[in-house]
Write a protein that holds these residues in place. Structure first.
Motif, short mmCIF file in Angstrom:
data_model
loop_
_atom_site.label_atom_id
_atom_site.label_comp_id
_atom_site.label_asym_id
_atom_site.label_seq_id
_atom_site.Cartn_x
_atom_site.Cartn_y
_atom_site.Cartn_z
N PRO A 221 -10.92 -48.42 17.34
CA PRO A 221 -9.62 -49.07 17.14
C PRO A 221 -9.24 -49.97 18.31
CG PRO A 221 -9.31 -46.79 17.78
CD PRO A 221 -10.79 -46.98 17.59
N LYS A 222 -8.41 -50.96 18.03
CA LYS A 222 -7.95 -51.83 19.09
C LYS A 222 -7.03 -51.06 20.03
CE LYS A 222 -4.39 -53.77 16.03
NZ LYS A 222 -3.88 -55.04 15.44
N GLY A 223 -7.14 -51.40 21.31
CA GLY A 223 -6.31 -50.75 22.31
C GLY A 223 -6.99 -49.62 23.05
N VAL A 224 -8.27 -49.32 22.73
CA VAL A 224 -8.96 -48.23 23.43
C VAL A 224 -9.10 -48.58 24.92
CG1 VAL A 224 -10.24 -47.41 21.43
CG2 VAL A 224 -11.22 -49.22 22.86
N ASP A 225 -9.18 -47.55 25.73
CA ASP A 225 -9.28 -47.74 27.17
C ASP A 225 -10.45 -46.92 27.70
OD1 ASP A 225 -8.72 -48.58 29.73
OD2 ASP A 225 -6.67 -47.81 29.78
N ASP A 226 -10.75 -47.08 28.98
CA ASP A 226 -11.78 -46.27 29.63
C ASP A 226 -11.51 -44.79 29.39
OD1 ASP A 226 -13.92 -47.54 30.82
OD2 ASP A 226 -12.85 -48.01 32.65
N GLY A 227 -12.53 -44.06 28.96
CA GLY A 227 -12.38 -42.62 28.77
C GLY A 227 -11.88 -42.22 27.41
#
Length: 375
Positions: A221-227
């Motif tokens: 999904p859009k908006g994922v971040d590190d981890g």
């Protein structure tokens, strides 16, 4: 040899609560346990002594009898030493703290293992910040273990069945003596299933599963971040003996960007401008993470380090709608070299500039003058 006082053994007073008695015994049991002091007869004797004291003082009725009659309350009645101690009921609450609930063979769990869930798998995925902004479908190729099609995961050749384990008689558990008490453990022969395979499947050698190369498309999904961790249910390793399949977990790593820096849903970058643009003001086109451009106005007199904000130009919120903001830090670049004309103009400017045009400089030197006067 006369027996020591039970309260003295545990180091508690006669008014001690059940919790205090239990805590005192636990401390001694951990210190003198035979498994920690193998071959040490003195430690074993102290452990037995502490256990006998706890056996009496942890029970209201036995404690009352002991308080009234001392050790004589238990003489001649067949309850001398440890002969009739019920370890399964009297001590399981204590020993579960450091042995688990299989100690003493009391068994709060059923002996035979009913199924064995397959292992979860981890797959590391690296994506760009632009991909984290827009989201994507990622094809994942990985190696796992699938249920054997020949034996349907049971491990036996078609037409044959497992036999009852002779080592544990089908219980899935075996008991072993440790010092003066008994510990129940998983059967090493059948691994706790209570059955062994007499005619192993020729395709999987009795394992019930075979290695397989798998591929799955996962929506990031859009908006994922590190981890960020994404779970794909049922795409891990197959279970054993009818156990459920494990899951596949994707661990997301977002690559660093050569312009933008990220903090949660907000983006940041530094915008270098000339000192004349900072002084006179200007309009500048700047990049946005979606690949587009945004026009910002830099007011006249903008100071070095000032931060401007563009609302909604950051990263999408992973949960919920909307986006974070884009913060732009102004970096005023001073010319490292000047031609003669530029020097001439700047000299003229220096002659005509006033304190009003540089209030921060004026304020600093006023403070400095006050400081020197005090010195």
């Amino acid at each position: 040899m006369a027996k020591r006082d039970y309260y003295e053994i545990l180091g508690v007073s006669k008014s001690a609560s059940k919790d205090e008695i239990k805590k005192a015994y636990r401390k001694l049991a951990l210190k003198y346990h035979p498994d920690k002091n193998k071959g040490d007869k003195a430690s074993e004797d102290k452990f037995k002594e502490a256990s006998e004291a706890y056996h009496v003082l942890s029970d209201d009725k036995r404690k009352t009898n002991y308080d009234q009659f001392g050790h004589a309350a238990f003489e001649g009645g067949g309850s001398q030493g440890f002969g009739n101690f019920d370890f399964g009921s009297s001590f399981s609450d204590i020993f579960e703290d450091f042995f688990g609930d299989d100690v003493f063979g009391g068994g709060r769990r059923s002996g035979r293992r009913s199924s064995n869930r397959g292992n979860d798998l981890r797959y590391d995925v690296s994506i760009s910040m632009e991909e984290a902004y827009s989201g994507l479908n990622k094809k994942v190729n990985y190696t796992t273990y699938k249920k054997c099609s020949r034996c349907t995961g049971q491990g036996s050749e078609p037409g044959s069945k497992p036999i009852t384990c002779k080592y544990c008689s089908g219980r899935g558990k075996v008991r072993s003596n440790q010092g003066f008490f008994t510990i129940q453990q998983t059967c090493p022969e059948c691994s706790g299933y209570g059955e062994t395979i007499s005619n192993p499947c020729k395709n999987c050698n009795g394992n019930g599963k075979v290695q397989s190369e798998e591929s799955v498309s996962v929506k990031i999904p859009k908006g994922v971040d590190d981890g960020t961790r994404i779970r794909v249910s049922g795409k891990g390793e197959a279970g054993s003996k009818g156990g459920s399949t494990g899951d596949l977990y994707l661990f997301i790593s977002v690559d660093s960007h050569n312009i933008f820096k990220r903090s949660d849903e907000h983006l940041y970058f530094e915008l270098p401008i000339t000192f004349t643009d900072a002084a006179l003001g200007t309009s500048v086109e700047v990049p946005s993470i979606d690949g587009g451009r945004a026009k910002i106005k830099i007011p006249a007199g903008t100071q070095h380090g000032k931060q401007l904000r563009l609302r909604g130009k950051g990263m999408p919120l992973l949960r919920g709608g909307g986006c974070g903001d884009l913060y732009i830090k102004i970096i005023t670049e001073v010319p490292s070299s000047l031609n003669s004309k530029q020097k001439e103009l700047l000299e003229e400017f220096r002659k005509i500039e006033s304190e009003k045009s540089s209030p921060i400089i004026k304020s600093f030197f006023e403070k400095a003058k006050q400081f020197w006067k005090k010195s």
